[in-house]
Design a protein around this motif. Structure first.
Motif, short mmCIF file in Angstrom:
data_model
loop_
_atom_site.label_atom_id
_atom_site.label_comp_id
_atom_site.label_asym_id
_atom_site.label_seq_id
_atom_site.Cartn_x
_atom_site.Cartn_y
_atom_site.Cartn_z
N ALA A 52 -27.15 46.66 29.52
CA ALA A 52 -25.78 47.18 29.57
C ALA A 52 -24.81 46.17 30.18
O ALA A 52 -23.66 46.52 30.47
CB ALA A 52 -25.74 48.48 30.37
N THR A 53 -25.26 44.94 30.37
CA THR A 53 -24.34 43.93 30.90
C THR A 53 -23.20 43.72 29.90
O THR A 53 -23.39 43.76 28.68
CB THR A 53 -25.07 42.60 31.15
OG1 THR A 53 -25.72 42.16 29.95
CG2 THR A 53 -26.10 42.75 32.25
N GLY A 54 -22.02 43.52 30.44
CA GLY A 54 -20.86 43.37 29.57
C GLY A 54 -20.36 44.68 29.01
O GLY A 54 -19.52 44.70 28.10
N MET A 55 -20.85 45.81 29.54
CA MET A 55 -20.46 47.13 29.06
C MET A 55 -19.77 47.93 30.17
O MET A 55 -20.14 47.84 31.35
CB MET A 55 -21.68 47.95 28.61
CG MET A 55 -22.50 47.30 27.51
SD MET A 55 -21.71 47.44 25.90
CE MET A 55 -22.98 46.66 24.88
N LEU A 56 -18.77 48.71 29.78
CA LEU A 56 -18.22 49.76 30.63
C LEU A 56 -18.99 51.02 30.31
O LEU A 56 -19.06 51.44 29.14
CB LEU A 56 -16.73 49.96 30.36
CG LEU A 56 -15.84 48.71 30.46
CD1 LEU A 56 -14.41 49.04 30.06
CD2 LEU A 56 -15.89 48.13 31.86
N VAL A 57 -19.61 51.63 31.31
CA VAL A 57 -20.51 52.77 31.08
C VAL A 57 -19.88 54.00 31.72
O VAL A 57 -19.63 54.04 32.93
CB VAL A 57 -21.90 52.50 31.68
CG1 VAL A 57 -22.86 53.63 31.32
CG2 VAL A 57 -22.45 51.17 31.17
N ILE A 58 -19.64 55.02 30.90
CA ILE A 58 -18.94 56.22 31.34
C ILE A 58 -19.65 57.46 30.83
O ILE A 58 -20.47 57.40 29.90
CB ILE A 58 -17.48 56.23 30.82
CG1 ILE A 58 -17.45 56.27 29.28
CG2 ILE A 58 -16.72 55.04 31.35
CD1 ILE A 58 -16.06 56.47 28.70
N PRO A 59 -19.35 58.63 31.42
CA PRO A 59 -19.87 59.87 30.83
C PRO A 59 -19.20 60.12 29.49
O PRO A 59 -18.07 59.67 29.24
CB PRO A 59 -19.46 60.95 31.86
CG PRO A 59 -18.36 60.35 32.64
CD PRO A 59 -18.56 58.87 32.64
N GLY A 60 -19.88 60.82 28.61
CA GLY A 60 -19.31 61.14 27.31
C GLY A 60 -18.04 61.95 27.43
O GLY A 60 -17.89 62.79 28.31
N GLN A 374 -27.17 66.12 32.43
CA GLN A 374 -27.60 65.63 31.13
C GLN A 374 -27.11 64.20 30.90
O GLN A 374 -26.00 63.83 31.32
CB GLN A 374 -27.07 66.54 30.02
CG GLN A 374 -27.65 67.96 30.05
CD GLN A 374 -28.95 68.05 29.29
OE1 GLN A 374 -28.99 67.90 28.08
NE2 GLN A 374 -30.03 68.31 30.00
N ALA A 375 -27.94 63.42 30.22
CA ALA A 375 -27.61 62.01 29.98
C ALA A 375 -26.74 61.86 28.75
O ALA A 375 -27.18 61.42 27.69
CB ALA A 375 -28.90 61.19 29.86
N ASP A 376 -25.47 62.28 28.88
CA ASP A 376 -24.46 62.05 27.85
C ASP A 376 -23.67 60.82 28.30
O ASP A 376 -22.84 60.90 29.22
CB ASP A 376 -23.54 63.26 27.72
CG ASP A 376 -24.23 64.47 27.11
OD1 ASP A 376 -25.46 64.42 26.91
OD2 ASP A 376 -23.54 65.47 26.84
N ILE A 377 -23.93 59.69 27.67
CA ILE A 377 -23.49 58.39 28.18
C ILE A 377 -22.86 57.58 27.05
O ILE A 377 -23.36 57.58 25.92
CB ILE A 377 -24.68 57.61 28.77
CG1 ILE A 377 -25.36 58.42 29.89
CG2 ILE A 377 -24.24 56.25 29.28
CD1 ILE A 377 -26.67 57.81 30.38
#
Length: 445
Positions: A52-60, A374-377
């Motif tokens: 996930a490097t280089g990614m913005l990771v947010i909840p769905g 829940q893993a909504d990513i």
């Protein structure tokens, strides 16, 4: 075959949970459907490693009101009198829909939402022309792979009798649905009622509809205060006087609802859904009540409403919400006493995630990257040319990101989009079926 344990490594995590916080570089451990841990440098060997490097990771994102069945007639009604939309889509064209048109419209809307990072959507489905039409919508949501709430409405055959001072109670077929498709509330697709309320039905009818929804143990979503003609009905006040306002209700629009009615909503825990882009495009609908809702303590959720009049992605809704509020509060307009002087980008991202989770009754399951939920990513490419170099992650998402920046989407731990490609459907086949349906609905050769 996807493994049970996944480790998303090195992403710029915006958790939307103050206890978890935001991390410029952190890992997310997912086991099965759930998030197990969020922290920098997790040491986990027996998991699928996802870079996930280089990614913005947010909840769905959570869309709390979408007329998904209309998706194949995209963008047709924004440039003309809104009354033509009502006359056509909720009139002769809606009445002529076949079950296959409902299926492909709903499927196209759902997978397009997934493609843009919307992992949960309330499908406000007022196309119950037959049991076959209803089942087609439900099956489309199931086939899409998204988390959805199917809000069961009314038929458009003889639609006037259902929408204007109606004396017809909600379709009893909803009982069959509860038993056949929705006996468990733990499935990805669950049930709600698309209610009519005092603006559309007689008192006995709207009270009976609400009793039915509560008997079935489901939430109700109701259009309120759209267009000046509905202000005089004082629908929210009628429901307040009847003692039926409650936390299981979401009111959509509320543009012309009175200030005291907004306060009644807040006191009863009623949530709000704003389809910002469509509301801006719908001439005469009324001013978007952001300041009045916030002044009363209501954190509104956001929606794509109908793609016949606006864009359906949440990036568009967030951008318009942010700009609208700041322009309104700084532009000499009448302002609600106690409304925040400004709206932050973090506020807007909350409306698109946590507030949406609350408005769908799912805030214990989704809306933030919290262990146990829940893993909504959603993973957004921060190095795309329109975002790089990112200095403020939330600002990049709210102000500049778009659906094309969405790299990967997970729903309950299952990948539905990876490396920019949808996995749950054959996109070319969906496009072909959607075009065929559009030609039928619009009477094109």
């Amino acid at each position: 075959m996807q493994t049970q344990r996944k480790l998303l490594k090195g992403g710029w995590v915006i958790s939307m949970d103050p206890k978890v916080g935001n991390h410029r570089s952190a890992d997310i451990l997912v086991e099965g459907e759930k998030i197990m841990d969020v922290a920098p440098n997790l040491d986990v060997a027996d998991a699928e490693q996802i870079d996930a490097t280089g990614m913005l990771v947010i909840p769905g994102f959570v869309d709390t009101h979408r007329h998904t069945w209309q998706t194949c007639v995209r963008h047709r009604y924004a440039d003309i009198d809104p009354q033509i939309y009502f006359a056509e889509m909720l009139g002769a064209k809606g009445a002529a829909y076949r079950p296959e048109d409902v299926y492909i419209g709903t499927l196209l809307g759902a997978v397009s939402a997934l493609d843009s990072g919307i992992t949960t959507m309330l499908d406000w489905s007022h196309i119950q022309n037959s049991a076959e039409h209803t089942d087609a919508a439900v099956i489309a949501l199931q086939d899409s792979g998204m988390r959805a709430i199917f809000a069961h409405g009314w038929p458009l055959v003889d639609g006037a009798s259902w929408m204007f001072n109606s004396q017809r109670g909600h379709l009893e077929d909803i009982r069959r649905l509860r038993q056949q498709f929705f006996s468990s509330d733990d499935r990805l697709v669950t049930l709600a009622m698309a209610g009519r309320g005092p603006e559309m039905a007689t008192r006995d009818v709207w009270l009976g509809d609400l009793r039915l929804a509560r008997e079935l143990g489901i939430r109700s979503s109701i259009h309120m205060g759209a267009y000046a003609r509905n202000a005089k009905v004082r629908a929210i006040a009628q429901m307040h006087e009847a003692g039926v306002l409650g936390e299981d209700l979401t009111f959509v629009h509320c543009c012309c609802s009175h200030d005291d009615e907004i306060s009644m909503m807040a006191d009863a825990g009623v949530t709000a859904s704003l389809g910002v882009h469509c509301e801006l495009n719908a001439q005469g609908i009324g001013d978007i009540p952001f300041d009045r809702l916030l002044a009363a303590g209501i954190r509104p959720s956001l929606s794509g409403d109908t793609e016949t009049k606006c864009a359906g992605d949440m990036f568009t809704q967030m951008r318009h919400a942010f700009a609208y509020y700041r322009s309104w509060m700084g532009g000499g307009h009448s302002k609600a006493k106690g409304a925040p002087e400004t709206m932050t980008m973090r506020d807007v991202l909350e409306f698109a995630t946590l507030a949406g989770a609350k408005a769908t009754g799912l805030d214990s399951k989704i809306g933030s990257l919290t262990p146990g939920k829940q893993a909504d990513i959603v993973m957004i490419r921060a190095d795309d040319i329109n975002l790089a170099p990112v200095s403020d992650a939330v600002g990049a998402i709210v102000l500049a990101a778009h659906s094309g920046n969405v790299d990967s989407v997970y729903v309950a731990g299952r990948a539905v989009k990876k490396a920019g490609k949808l996995l749950s459907v054959d996109v070319s086949q969906v496009r072909a079926r959607a075009l065929s349906s559009q030609q039928f609905v619009l009477g094109l050769p």
